[in-house]
Design a protein around this motif. Structure first.
Motif, PDB file in Angstrom:
ATOM      1  N   GLY A 304      13.189 -13.924  -3.987  1.00  0.00           N
ATOM      2  CA  GLY A 304      11.855 -14.080  -3.666  1.00  0.00           C
ATOM      3  C   GLY A 304      10.975 -13.064  -3.231  1.00  0.00           C
ATOM      4  N   ALA A 305      11.825 -12.023  -2.984  1.00  0.00           N
ATOM      5  CA  ALA A 305      11.114 -10.610  -2.288  1.00  0.00           C
ATOM      6  C   ALA A 305       9.935 -10.390  -2.870  1.00  0.00           C
ATOM      7  CB  ALA A 305      12.122  -9.836  -2.069  1.00  0.00           C
ATOM      8  N   TRP A 306      10.092 -10.322  -4.297  1.00  0.00           N
ATOM      9  CA  TRP A 306       8.929  -9.622  -5.178  1.00  0.00           C
ATOM     10  C   TRP A 306       7.698 -10.464  -5.051  1.00  0.00           C
ATOM     11  CZ3 TRP A 306       6.803 -12.281  -9.229  1.00  0.00           C
ATOM     12  CH2 TRP A 306       7.253 -13.341  -9.797  1.00  0.00           C
ATOM     13  N   VAL A 307       7.930 -12.006  -4.761  1.00  0.00           N
ATOM     14  CA  VAL A 307       6.696 -12.896  -4.787  1.00  0.00           C
ATOM     15  C   VAL A 307       5.964 -12.836  -3.617  1.00  0.00           C
ATOM     16  CG1 VAL A 307       6.094 -15.339  -4.928  1.00  0.00           C
ATOM     17  CG2 VAL A 307       7.972 -14.709  -6.322  1.00  0.00           C
ATOM     18  N   ARG A 308       6.807 -12.538  -2.417  1.00  0.00           N
ATOM     19  CA  ARG A 308       6.013 -12.356  -0.984  1.00  0.00           C
ATOM     20  C   ARG A 308       5.488 -11.173  -1.033  1.00  0.00           C
ATOM     21  NH1 ARG A 308      11.137 -14.379   0.393  1.00  0.00           N
ATOM     22  NH2 ARG A 308      12.019 -12.508   0.842  1.00  0.00           N
ATOM     23  N   GLU A 309       6.043  -9.949  -1.768  1.00  0.00           N
ATOM     24  CA  GLU A 309       5.401  -8.630  -1.804  1.00  0.00           C
ATOM     25  C   GLU A 309       3.811  -8.514  -2.535  1.00  0.00           C
ATOM     26  OE1 GLU A 309       8.273  -5.989  -3.228  1.00  0.00           O
ATOM     27  OE2 GLU A 309       9.474  -6.171  -1.454  1.00  0.00           O
ATOM     28  N   ALA A 310       4.251  -9.388  -3.779  1.00  0.00           N
ATOM     29  CA  ALA A 310       2.840  -9.543  -4.443  1.00  0.00           C
ATOM     30  C   ALA A 310       1.914 -10.345  -3.712  1.00  0.00           C
ATOM     31  CB  ALA A 310       3.235 -10.193  -5.717  1.00  0.00           C
ATOM     32  N   ALA A 311       2.177 -11.269  -3.307  1.00  0.00           N
ATOM     33  CA  ALA A 311       1.245 -12.237  -2.484  1.00  0.00           C
ATOM     34  C   ALA A 311       0.517 -11.272  -1.388  1.00  0.00           C
ATOM     35  CB  ALA A 311       1.817 -13.418  -2.030  1.00  0.00           C
ATOM     36  N   ALA A 312       1.458 -10.625  -0.557  1.00  0.00           N
ATOM     37  CA  ALA A 312       0.801  -9.821   0.500  1.00  0.00           C
ATOM     38  C   ALA A 312      -0.097  -8.607   0.053  1.00  0.00           C
ATOM     39  CB  ALA A 312       1.995  -9.048   1.273  1.00  0.00           C
ATOM     40  N   ALA A 313       0.358  -8.132  -1.174  1.00  0.00           N
ATOM     41  CA  ALA A 313      -0.798  -7.115  -1.798  1.00  0.00           C
ATOM     42  C   ALA A 313      -2.064  -7.775  -2.181  1.00  0.00           C
ATOM     43  CB  ALA A 313       0.141  -6.539  -3.032  1.00  0.00           C
ATOM     44  N   HIS A 314      -1.865  -9.055  -2.831  1.00  0.00           N
ATOM     45  CA  HIS A 314      -3.158  -9.743  -3.131  1.00  0.00           C
ATOM     46  C   HIS A 314      -3.918  -9.856  -2.140  1.00  0.00           C
ATOM     47  CE1 HIS A 314      -5.625 -12.334  -5.607  1.00  0.00           C
ATOM     48  NE2 HIS A 314      -5.406 -13.158  -4.673  1.00  0.00           N
ATOM     49  N   ALA A 315      -3.161 -10.481  -0.909  1.00  0.00           N
ATOM     50  CA  ALA A 315      -4.086 -10.959   0.266  1.00  0.00           C
ATOM     51  C   ALA A 315      -4.653  -9.627   0.904  1.00  0.00           C
ATOM     52  CB  ALA A 315      -3.263 -11.493   1.452  1.00  0.00           C
ATOM     53  N   SER A 316      -4.130  -8.437   0.761  1.00  0.00           N
ATOM     54  CA  SER A 316      -4.934  -7.284   1.634  1.00  0.00           C
ATOM     55  C   SER A 316      -5.869  -6.931   0.674  1.00  0.00           C
ATOM     56  CB  SER A 316      -3.698  -6.082   1.951  1.00  0.00           C
ATOM     57  OG  SER A 316      -3.156  -5.760   0.922  1.00  0.00           O
ATOM     58  N   LYS A 317      -5.841  -7.002  -0.772  1.00  0.00           N
ATOM     59  CA  LYS A 317      -6.900  -6.593  -1.670  1.00  0.00           C
ATOM     60  C   LYS A 317      -7.757  -7.404  -1.455  1.00  0.00           C
ATOM     61  CE  LYS A 317      -7.158  -6.582  -6.406  1.00  0.00           C
ATOM     62  NZ  LYS A 317      -6.124  -6.599  -7.726  1.00  0.00           N
ATOM     63  N   GLN A 318      -7.649  -8.697  -1.335  1.00  0.00           N
ATOM     64  CA  GLN A 318      -8.873  -9.717  -1.027  1.00  0.00           C
ATOM     65  C   GLN A 318      -9.757  -9.339   0.240  1.00  0.00           C
ATOM     66  OE1 GLN A 318      -9.159 -11.296  -4.094  1.00  0.00           O
ATOM     67  NE2 GLN A 318      -9.870 -12.774  -2.924  1.00  0.00           N
ATOM     68  N   ALA A 319      -8.847  -9.057   1.261  1.00  0.00           N
ATOM     69  CA  ALA A 319      -9.461  -8.733   2.521  1.00  0.00           C
ATOM     70  C   ALA A 319     -10.118  -7.443   2.596  1.00  0.00           C
ATOM     71  CB  ALA A 319      -8.101  -8.655   3.662  1.00  0.00           C
ATOM     72  N   ARG A 320      -9.668  -6.367   1.594  1.00  0.00           N
ATOM     73  CA  ARG A 320     -10.377  -5.422   1.689  1.00  0.00           C
ATOM     74  C   ARG A 320     -11.786  -5.542   0.975  1.00  0.00           C
ATOM     75  NH1 ARG A 320      -5.893  -2.359   0.399  1.00  0.00           N
ATOM     76  NH2 ARG A 320      -6.251  -2.655  -2.052  1.00  0.00           N
TER      77      ARG A 320
END
Ligand code: BYC
Length: 338
Positions: A304-320
């Motif tokens: 599931g590492a890739w799911v967590r990485e994708a979710a974290a990337a999406h969250a930081s994009k949203q935050a930006r």
């Protein structure tokens, strides 16, 4: 640990004033909340218990999950799928509750897969037939309800509130197990034998779920004083036995204990000696399925590492994006940020 943000003002030992407020809150049966000062030992005890509970829910998906693809009908498959999903949800509420104490979820998962944190002994036994699904619902979820209903009044607010929802769902889980067993007991002699065999295998491990006897329990005295636990391990075990005996009679199964009988003087059922060496063995990693359960959990975490990485990337994009929209609104007052 992110202790700074979570009520450590006053330090581990705390000023006399914050200590008194903590004691007063416990005494008045009110809740300790994440930003309140709490003794370091209270915090670490809560993290230990909540993490162990969360791990149990997540590992607890495996024994029944194995039967989803082999459920005997679409109806049974849908019920089992819903139940296992609920357990994932319980794990998530509980990890969130642990985070309010400053624990880090990745760190907790690391401790689980490396054997540094425990999960309930009960999930280290195999599920050999579909009757085990029913017996887990009836006995294991029944034991969980006995143990967890009092935790709805636990002194730590986020844990107590998570337990309210969890207990409602556990109650449905127990009923579905009992209903499945009633259907099997209404079936062929082979189906009835399958139920009895499952009861014989799960009865004693279910009694062990409540933990060691009070005399050997490391944490009970302090956890009772802090109202984290509302009853001792032996009190809850007795409550479970008293509740289950009439249910077994109604179902038509025999509980595998020749010493089980009503004691009118005590107003409770007496029951036989529990093999505490078995609990110790299972807790220390040497149960029938410990290695398999951890291997499956570790593989799922790695896969599931890739799911967590994708979710974290999406969250930081949203935050930006949100930060950009706020900056825009500050620079161009009068225009609303979208
Ligand atoms: N298994 O001082 P004690 C569910 C450990 S999920 C493993 O009495 P405490 C479900 C204990 O941690 C069910 N370890 O401890 C999910 C301690 O070790 P450490 C899980 C056990 O905390 C999916 C040591 O033994 N429920 O129902 O005061 C599908 C000494 O024990 C066990 C919860 O977690 C055990 N059985 O009391 C279906 C409920 N028992 O940490 C169903 C919340 C004891 O010092 N937890 N240990 O190394 C509790 O209520 C309490 O933590 C316990 C233990 C009653 C379990």
């Amino acid at each position: 640990m992110r202790g700074e943000a979570t009520g450590t003002a006053g330090g581990e030992t705390g000023t006399a004033e914050v200590q008194a407020l903590f004691e007063w809150t416990i005494e008045r049966d009110q809740r300790i909340e994440p930003r309140d000062w709490m003794p370091g030992k209270y915090r670490s005890t809560m993290i230990r218990q909540i993490a162990q509970h969360a791990h149990s829910e997540i590992i607890g998906m495996q024994p029944e999950g194995e039967w989803i693809t082999r459920a005997p009908s679409l109806r049974r498959k849908a019920i089992l799928l819903a139940k296992v999903q609920d357990e994932a949800g319980h794990g998530l509420y509980l990890y969130s509750a642990a985070e309010t104490l400053g624990a880090d979820r990745t760190d907790l998962t690391g401790k689980l897969v490396s054997g540094r944190q425990k999960y309930s002994s009960i999930f280290n036994y195999p599920t050999l037939s579909f009757a085990d699904v029913g017996v887990i619902g009836w006995l294991v979820d029944g034991a969980a309800i006995c143990n967890q209903v009092p935790l709805c009044r636990s002194s730590y607010g986020p844990y107590a509130r998570a337990m309210i929802r969890i207990c409602k769902e556990e109650s449905f889980h127990q009923r579905q197990g009992y209903e499945l067993l009633m259907a099997l007991m209404d079936g062929t002699p082979a189906q009835r034998e399958m139920v009895q065999d499952a009861v014989d295998r799960w009865w004693w491990p279910s009694l062990m779920m409540f933990g060691p006897p009070d005399a050997d329990s490391t944490h009970t005295a302090q956890s009772m004083a802090w109202k984290i636990k509302r009853h001792t391990n032996d009190e809850l075990r007795q409550r479970f036995v008293d509740m289950t005996v009439p249910q077994a009679a109604a179902l038509g199964v025999t509980l595998p204990d020749p010493d089980l009988r009503w004691n009118a003087e005590r107003g409770h059922h007496d029951f036989g000696a529990i093999d505490w060496s078995e609990l110790k063995r299972v807790i220390s990693g040497d149960g029938p399925c410990n290695a398999e359960r951890i291997a499956v959990r570790r593989a799922a975490h790695e896969d599931g590492a890739w799911v967590r990485e994708a979710a974290a990337a999406h969250a930081s994009k949203q935050a930006r994006r949100e930060r950009g929209a706020m900056d825009d609104a500050v620079e161009k007052p009068g225009r609303e940020a979208v």
